[in-house]
Design an enzyme around this catalytic site. Structure first.
Site, PDB file in Angstrom:
ATOM      1  N   ASP A   1       0.875  -1.189   0.000  1.00 37.61           N
ATOM      2  CA  ASP A   1       0.000   0.000   0.000  1.00 37.61           C
ATOM      3  C   ASP A   1       0.900   1.223   0.000  1.00 37.61           C
ATOM      4  O   ASP A   1       2.069   1.142   0.368  1.00 37.61           O
ATOM      5  CB  ASP A   1      -0.871   0.032   1.274  1.00 37.61           C
ATOM      6  CG  ASP A   1      -0.025  -0.064   2.546  1.00 37.61           C
ATOM      7  OD1 ASP A   1       0.299  -1.192   2.942  1.00 37.61           O
ATOM      8  OD2 ASP A   1       0.342   0.987   3.108  1.00 37.61           O
TER       9      ASP A   1
ATOM     10  N   ASP B   1       1.344   4.322   2.184  1.00 38.45           N
ATOM     11  CA  ASP B   1       0.872   4.708   3.511  1.00 38.45           C
ATOM     12  C   ASP B   1      -0.050   5.938   3.361  1.00 38.45           C
ATOM     13  O   ASP B   1      -0.153   6.527   2.280  1.00 38.45           O
ATOM     14  CB  ASP B   1       2.079   4.973   4.435  1.00 38.45           C
ATOM     15  CG  ASP B   1       1.690   4.894   5.896  1.00 38.45           C
ATOM     16  OD1 ASP B   1       0.837   4.071   6.257  1.00 38.45           O
ATOM     17  OD2 ASP B   1       2.237   5.688   6.687  1.00 38.45           O
TER      18      ASP B   1
HETATM   19  N1  ADE Z   1       2.513  -3.041   6.724  1.00 34.35           N
HETATM   20  C1  ADE Z   1       1.955  -2.975   5.501  1.00 34.35           C
HETATM   21  N2  ADE Z   1       1.549  -1.708   5.231  1.00 34.35           N
HETATM   22  C2  ADE Z   1       1.867  -0.963   6.313  1.00 34.35           C
HETATM   23  C3  ADE Z   1       1.709   0.407   6.634  1.00 34.35           C
HETATM   24  N3  ADE Z   1       1.145   1.267   5.792  1.00 34.35           N
HETATM   25  N4  ADE Z   1       2.145   0.840   7.848  1.00 34.35           N
HETATM   26  C4  ADE Z   1       2.738  -0.042   8.710  1.00 34.35           C
HETATM   27  N5  ADE Z   1       2.892  -1.341   8.453  1.00 34.35           N
HETATM   28  C5  ADE Z   1       2.483  -1.808   7.266  1.00 34.35           C
END
Ligand code: ADE
Length: 284
Positions: free
Chosen positions: A222, A224
């Site tokens: 993703d 963040d």
């Molecule tokens: N693991 C996968 N995506 C994450 C995210 N956005 N923040 C923290 N850990 C993750």
């Protein structure tokens, strides 16, 4: 099936893979044994599978448990590292799903981090050195550059569409289990953060205390929350993980194959240490 396998293994195993979300097994290897050693820090997250490839035994451990029952802050990391070290493991390839903090690291890309900033809250047990046993280890370079080179050489093994391998990156390891706020996510970007996860620490620190060489391989699942007005959502993380699972398995498989060929080399055996600190992890 697993119950029919031996529960002891009498040869040392030098190489381990710690699988994270989306990498809960390493298919295509011959199962030799399943071990579940009790350590002074309890049992590992999951029974440890000893698999063979071209005659070289590899240990595989599912970090979040067979049923994904351990959240990142609940993983019995000291038991995991102690159990692996006890079997002879000196070289760890750790896999993790991560959020991307940079536009050019797209979901499904892989990253081989070379640095880390600790944003866990110090509430996870994070050392073997306590209770009168004093020790300090260097941690300036938390990952192993020789293993990182092997991972880079294996990038072509993925062969899948659209997944790029980024050869370095600054990882932020946060406490969780909640994802970051938008302000935090933007702050990490000003620090130069590349990716974020909840699992690299204390695992990398404990591996260093146990005198194991350690390299994490990350898969972006993703962007963040800095990236859009949406929240990070677990369904999205799992969707990308599932879509890219085959690439992840091919990459990890190729890395392990290459390391297995070096099974007795100084690189795999972490020979540059051979120090005293690993005594802290001995339990039998
Ligand atoms: N693991 C996968 N995506 C994450 C995210 N956005 N923040 C923290 N850990 C993750």
């Amino acid at each position: 099936m697993a119950s029919e396998l031996p529960t002891t293994f009498d040869k040392p195993v030098h190489i381990a893979v710690i699988g994270g979300t989306g990498l809960r097994s390493l298919p295509g290897y011959t199962p030799l044994a399943v071990l579940n050693p009790e350590t002074p820090w309890g049992f590992p997250s999951s029974p440890i599978h000893i698999l063979s490839h071209n005659g070289v035994p590899i240990a595989f451990l599912a970090r979040h448990g067979v049923h994904h029952q351990f959240a990142p802050h609940e993983v019995p990391v000291r038991a995991n590292i102690a159990a692996l070290r006890h079997m002879g493991v000196r070289c760890v390839i750790a896999f993790s799903a991560v959020g991307s903090l940079q536009e050019d690291i797209r979901p499904m890309d892989f990253v081989v981090p070379d640095q880390i900033i600790d944003r866990t809250k110090g509430i996870r047990p994070f050392t073997f050195f306590e209770g009168g046993l004093v020790g300090h280890v260097g941690f300036a370079d938390p990952f192993d550059h020789k293993i990182a080179s092997v991972v880079k050489e294996c990038a072509s093994a993925m062969g899948g569409e659209g997944s790029k391998l980024h050869e370095k990156g600054l990882m932020i390891c946060m406490e969780g289990p909640q994802f970051s706020t938008r302000a935090e996510s933007n702050l990490y970007r000003t620090w130069g953060g590349s990716v974020i996860n909840m699992s690299a620490l204390p695992e990398a620190k404990l591996a260093r205390e146990a005198e194991m060489v350690y390299q994490m391989i990350c898969m972006a699942t993703d962007y963040d929350c800095w990236h859009s007005t949406e929240d990070v959502d677990v369904a999205m993380v799992l969707e990308y993980m599932t879509k890219n699972g085959e690439n992840a398995k091919h990459l990890v498989g190729a890395v392990v194959d290459k390391l297995a060929r070096e099974e007795h080399s100084d690189m795999v055996l972490g020979k540059h240490w051979e120090g005293e600190t690993a005594k802290a992890v001995k339990f039998m």
